[in-house]
Design a protein around this motif. Structure first.
Motif, PDB file in Angstrom:
ATOM      1  N   GLU A 125      25.682   2.152 -33.336  1.00 44.97           N
ATOM      2  CA  GLU A 125      25.786   1.341 -32.042  1.00 44.97           C
ATOM      3  C   GLU A 125      24.690   1.272 -31.180  1.00 44.97           C
ATOM      4  N   ILE A 126      23.578   2.042 -31.413  1.00 38.56           N
ATOM      5  CA  ILE A 126      22.363   2.093 -30.640  1.00 38.56           C
ATOM      6  C   ILE A 126      21.615   0.714 -31.005  1.00 38.56           C
ATOM      7  N   LYS A 127      21.607   0.238 -32.466  1.00 42.16           N
ATOM      8  CA  LYS A 127      21.007  -0.934 -32.582  1.00 42.16           C
ATOM      9  C   LYS A 127      21.165  -2.185 -31.749  1.00 42.16           C
ATOM     10  N   GLY A 128      22.251  -2.415 -31.184  1.00 42.98           N
ATOM     11  CA  GLY A 128      22.475  -3.434 -30.188  1.00 42.98           C
ATOM     12  C   GLY A 128      21.562  -3.359 -29.081  1.00 42.98           C
ATOM     13  N   ARG A 129      21.809  -1.976 -28.516  1.00 39.71           N
ATOM     14  CA  ARG A 129      20.977  -1.773 -27.421  1.00 39.71           C
ATOM     15  C   ARG A 129      19.512  -2.049 -27.762  1.00 39.71           C
ATOM     16  N   VAL A 130      18.946  -1.721 -28.926  1.00 36.89           N
ATOM     17  CA  VAL A 130      17.636  -1.830 -29.021  1.00 36.89           C
ATOM     18  C   VAL A 130      17.346  -3.169 -29.216  1.00 36.89           C
ATOM     19  N   ILE A 131      18.105  -4.039 -29.719  1.00 34.56           N
ATOM     20  CA  ILE A 131      17.828  -5.612 -29.740  1.00 34.56           C
ATOM     21  C   ILE A 131      18.002  -6.088 -28.613  1.00 34.56           C
ATOM     22  N   GLY A 132      18.998  -5.672 -27.626  1.00 31.18           N
ATOM     23  CA  GLY A 132      19.155  -6.280 -26.180  1.00 31.18           C
ATOM     24  C   GLY A 132      19.684  -7.701 -26.102  1.00 31.18           C
ATOM     25  N   ARG A 133      19.765  -8.106 -25.093  1.00 32.62           N
ATOM     26  CA  ARG A 133      20.615  -9.466 -24.884  1.00 32.62           C
ATOM     27  C   ARG A 133      19.509 -10.490 -25.383  1.00 32.62           C
ATOM     28  N   GLU A 134      20.194 -11.334 -26.581  1.00 31.49           N
ATOM     29  CA  GLU A 134      19.516 -12.452 -26.960  1.00 31.49           C
ATOM     30  C   GLU A 134      18.120 -12.024 -27.615  1.00 31.49           C
ATOM     31  N   ARG A 187      15.812  -9.733 -26.678  1.00 31.72           N
ATOM     32  CA  ARG A 187      14.613  -9.490 -25.424  1.00 31.72           C
ATOM     33  C   ARG A 187      13.872  -8.376 -25.685  1.00 31.72           C
ATOM     34  N   ASN A 188      14.699  -7.234 -25.996  1.00 29.04           N
ATOM     35  CA  ASN A 188      14.240  -5.661 -26.035  1.00 29.04           C
ATOM     36  C   ASN A 188      13.379  -5.655 -27.387  1.00 29.04           C
ATOM     37  N   ILE A 189      13.836  -6.433 -28.276  1.00 24.65           N
ATOM     38  CA  ILE A 189      13.120  -5.948 -29.697  1.00 24.65           C
ATOM     39  C   ILE A 189      11.885  -6.811 -29.626  1.00 24.65           C
ATOM     40  N   ARG A 190      11.949  -8.205 -28.992  1.00 26.93           N
ATOM     41  CA  ARG A 190      10.980  -9.096 -29.044  1.00 26.93           C
ATOM     42  C   ARG A 190       9.753  -8.318 -27.783  1.00 26.93           C
ATOM     43  N   ALA A 191      10.176  -7.760 -26.924  1.00 29.44           N
ATOM     44  CA  ALA A 191       9.212  -6.912 -26.058  1.00 29.44           C
ATOM     45  C   ALA A 191       8.375  -5.971 -26.811  1.00 29.44           C
ATOM     46  N   LEU A 192       9.427  -5.014 -27.579  1.00 33.02           N
ATOM     47  CA  LEU A 192       8.885  -3.945 -28.247  1.00 33.02           C
ATOM     48  C   LEU A 192       7.648  -4.461 -29.297  1.00 33.02           C
ATOM     49  N   GLN A 208      11.526   8.028 -27.710  1.00 31.18           N
ATOM     50  CA  GLN A 208      11.721   8.181 -26.199  1.00 31.18           C
ATOM     51  C   GLN A 208      12.591   7.307 -25.754  1.00 31.18           C
ATOM     52  N   LEU A 209      12.756   5.915 -26.098  1.00 27.94           N
ATOM     53  CA  LEU A 209      13.557   5.130 -25.618  1.00 27.94           C
ATOM     54  C   LEU A 209      15.071   5.243 -25.694  1.00 27.94           C
ATOM     55  N   VAL A 210      15.213   5.615 -27.028  1.00 33.84           N
ATOM     56  CA  VAL A 210      16.557   6.041 -27.661  1.00 33.84           C
ATOM     57  C   VAL A 210      17.277   7.442 -26.903  1.00 33.84           C
ATOM     58  N   ALA A 211      16.255   8.191 -26.655  1.00 30.16           N
ATOM     59  CA  ALA A 211      16.697   9.755 -26.067  1.00 30.16           C
ATOM     60  C   ALA A 211      16.969   9.421 -24.844  1.00 30.16           C
ATOM     61  N   ILE A 247      16.767   1.087 -21.782  1.00 30.28           N
ATOM     62  CA  ILE A 247      15.998   0.224 -22.799  1.00 30.28           C
ATOM     63  C   ILE A 247      15.939  -1.246 -22.146  1.00 30.28           C
ATOM     64  N   HIS A 248      14.920  -1.614 -21.743  1.00 32.38           N
ATOM     65  CA  HIS A 248      14.707  -2.988 -21.147  1.00 32.38           C
ATOM     66  C   HIS A 248      13.100  -3.326 -21.218  1.00 32.38           C
ATOM     67  N   PRO A 249      12.676  -4.790 -20.928  1.00 31.79           N
ATOM     68  CA  PRO A 249      11.284  -4.965 -21.327  1.00 31.79           C
ATOM     69  C   PRO A 249      10.344  -4.022 -20.542  1.00 31.79           C
ATOM     70  N   ALA A 250      10.741  -4.025 -19.015  1.00 29.84           N
ATOM     71  CA  ALA A 250       9.744  -3.141 -18.140  1.00 29.84           C
ATOM     72  C   ALA A 250       9.690  -1.805 -18.693  1.00 29.84           C
ATOM     73  N   ARG A 251      10.689  -1.057 -19.051  1.00 30.42           N
ATOM     74  CA  ARG A 251      10.736   0.099 -19.599  1.00 30.42           C
ATOM     75  C   ARG A 251       9.884   0.362 -20.836  1.00 30.42           C
ATOM     76  N   ILE A 252      10.330  -0.605 -21.706  1.00 27.96           N
ATOM     77  CA  ILE A 252       9.523  -0.655 -22.884  1.00 27.96           C
ATOM     78  C   ILE A 252       7.924  -0.514 -23.039  1.00 27.96           C
TER      79      ILE A 252
END
Length: 511
Positions: A211-220, A222-227, A263-266, A270-275
């Motif tokens: 389930e954490i994979k979806g949060r890492v990917i983010g909406r459309e 954006r999270n995985i691209r930022a990382l 650290q992000l998962v813990a 998870i969002h671009p600014a936090r990343i």
């Protein structure tokens, strides 16, 4: 008045007595009723328990009867098997008796034949003696001389046949040697190359659940691209259960991405600014770890007084490789070899160990890529106030500088021993990493480019440009120019996708 009070008191006393009598009667009735109900309930429970015990007894009895029946069946089967085995043994006994009788008859027959053969052998020997005498008289040669001629003839014939056989084997070996060598090389590549590529370019980040994979990917995404943009790595989120693959040729980038993900998962946010915040924090932690590794290595090797820049370079060796061999491990190995060899030759082992540890420092910094690493390492050592004999040993270990001390050939030999042992280095990995590094440097040479990242094994190049230096229309021109320069100047398999990213950010602070 007194009479009224007395009458009232008497009435109250009489009322109290009557109430007490009535209360005792009601209580007694209720008590009797409770006792009766308890007795009935106890009787019902008793009957129920008796029924349960009886039922359990019947069930246990049935189970025991069933078990007895099964045992009787097994005993009957075993008895039948024993009876059959007894019949079989009797039959085998009769067969053995019959064979024993046949053997006795055969023995008597053989003894008779042996006696007959002995008689015939005596007669044959007499005939052979007579024939040998006749042949010697006819040929004029004795039996020993004839035997010698025959053996010489057979030896010559055997040599000729053996030489022919050897020639055939050599011809066949020449025809199949090339094919066999290719087969061995291909098998070695299949068994080793994949593990080497994975070990040097891929890290795996394990998740507690998918389930954490979806949060890492983010909406459309954006999270995985930022990382990916912040760390310069490629994240592969596929059907692999509870795992995210981090791909990059630079081990430092992979480690930064892995720690940032942890650290992000813990943390859960998870969002671009936090990343970006976490990546910057982890980058500083890695820098501190590099310095700590350099200090620990120097202490372990017994080397003191190193310049802080050299300590940082030694720590960074942990995240570098030389032809697939970990650079820090190679430096430590070379240093220990140098110390042993210097001690055997009566030289200073501490200086030899110091020169061996520092001999490849020119491979770590990213600046001045045109200078050979040995000369660049000597330049760095000289800037860090190392002694001339150490500087010469570093610069001359690939014969790019004249050797002026006895430390130089020791470092050269020990470097070759550490790098040339079987399995120490894999040149194809180093060539692959150099190609990706050259790809990034080529794009970074254009004005307006701030960062470049080669991903997907060099099949894609992401170029980040400053929004204040290049317009949207110029990004397309830049992409085409980089693609044309790559085609003209570099050799690469397949095709390379160039993606130019231009981003505008507006930041304000509320005070």
């Amino acid at each position: 008045m007194t009479a009224i009070i007395i009458a009232a008191v008497a009435g109250l006393v009489a009322g109290a007595l009557i109430g007490y009598v009535l209360y005792r009667y009601v209580i007694k009735q209720a008590y009797n009723q409770s006792v009766e109900n308890a007795r009935k309930e106890a009787e019902a429970i008793k009957n129920k328990k008796l029924l349960e015990v009886k039922e359990k007894f019947l069930n246990k009895k049935a189970e025991l009867e069933k078990e007895v029946q099964q045992r009787n069946t097994k005993f009957q089967q075993m008895e039948n098997k024993l009876r059959q085995r007894e019949i079989s043994l009797n039959q085998r006994h009769e067969e053995l008796q019959r064979k024993k009788q046949e053997c006795e008859n055969l023995t008597q027959s053989l003894e008779a034949k042996i006696a007959n053969n002995d008689r015939k052998r005596t007669e044959l020997e007499e005939l052979q003696s007579q024939e040998r005498t006749r042949l010697e008289a006819i040929s004029g040669l004795s039996a020993d001389e004839a035997k010698e001629h025959l053996m010489e003839s057979m030896k010559a014939e055997a040599r000729t046949q053996a030489q022919q056989y050897i020639n055939e084997i050599i011809d066949d070996a020449k025809m199949t040697a090339n094919k066999e060598a290719k087969r061995i090389v291909i098998q070695s590549i299949q068994r080793v190359a994949t593990e080497t590529a994975v070990e040097n370019s891929v890290s795996v980040f394990h998740l507690e659940n998918d389930e954490i994979k979806g949060r890492v990917i983010g909406r459309e995404g954006r999270n995985i691209r930022a990382l990916e943009s912040a760390t310069g790595t490629e994240l592969v989120v596929d059907d692999t259960p509870e795992a995210i693959v981090i791909s990059a040729f630079d081990p430092v980038r992979r480690e930064i991405c892995r720690l940032a993900l942890h650290q992000l998962v813990a943390d859960g946010r998870i969002h671009p600014a936090r990343i970006e915040e976490v990546v910057n924090k982890v980058t500083k932690q890695i820098e501190e770890e590099i310095i700590e590794t350099g200090k620990r290595t120097a202490i372990d090797m017994g080397i003191h007084g190193l310049h802080p820049d050299l300590i940082r370079i030694i720590g960074k060796m942990k995240y570098r490789s030389s032809y697939g061999q970990n650079l820090l491990q190679h430096a430590r190995e070379t240093a220990n070899l140098c110390a042993v060899m210097a001690a055997e030759l009566g030289l200073n082992p501490k200086k030899a160990r110091r020169a061996g540890l520092l001999h490849d420092i020119g491979k770590v910094p990213d600046e001045d890529p045109e200078t050979p690493h040995a000369l660049y390492g000597a330049k760095l050592a000289e800037q860090c106030k190392e002694k001339p004999d150490i500087v010469n040993a570093i610069g001359a270990h690939h014969d790019e500088m004249e050797m002026t001390t006895l430390l130089a050939p020791i470092v050269q030999v020990c470097d070759a021993i550490s790098g040339a042992r079987p399995g120490a280095r894999r040149e194809i990995v180093e060539a692959y990493i150099k190609r990706l590094h050259d790809l990034e440097q080529l794009a970074l040479s254009y004005p307006g480019v701030t960062k470049t990242y080669a991903i997907q094994a060099g099949r894609e190049l992401r170029v980040i440009v400053g929004a204040d230096k290049i317009t949207d229309a110029e990004t397309e021109i830049l992409s085409n120019d980089i693609a044309k320069k790559i085609q003209d100047e570099m050799t690469y398999p397949g095709q390379v996708k160039i993606t130019v990213i231009r981003e505008t950010r507006a930041i304000s602070f509320a005070k």
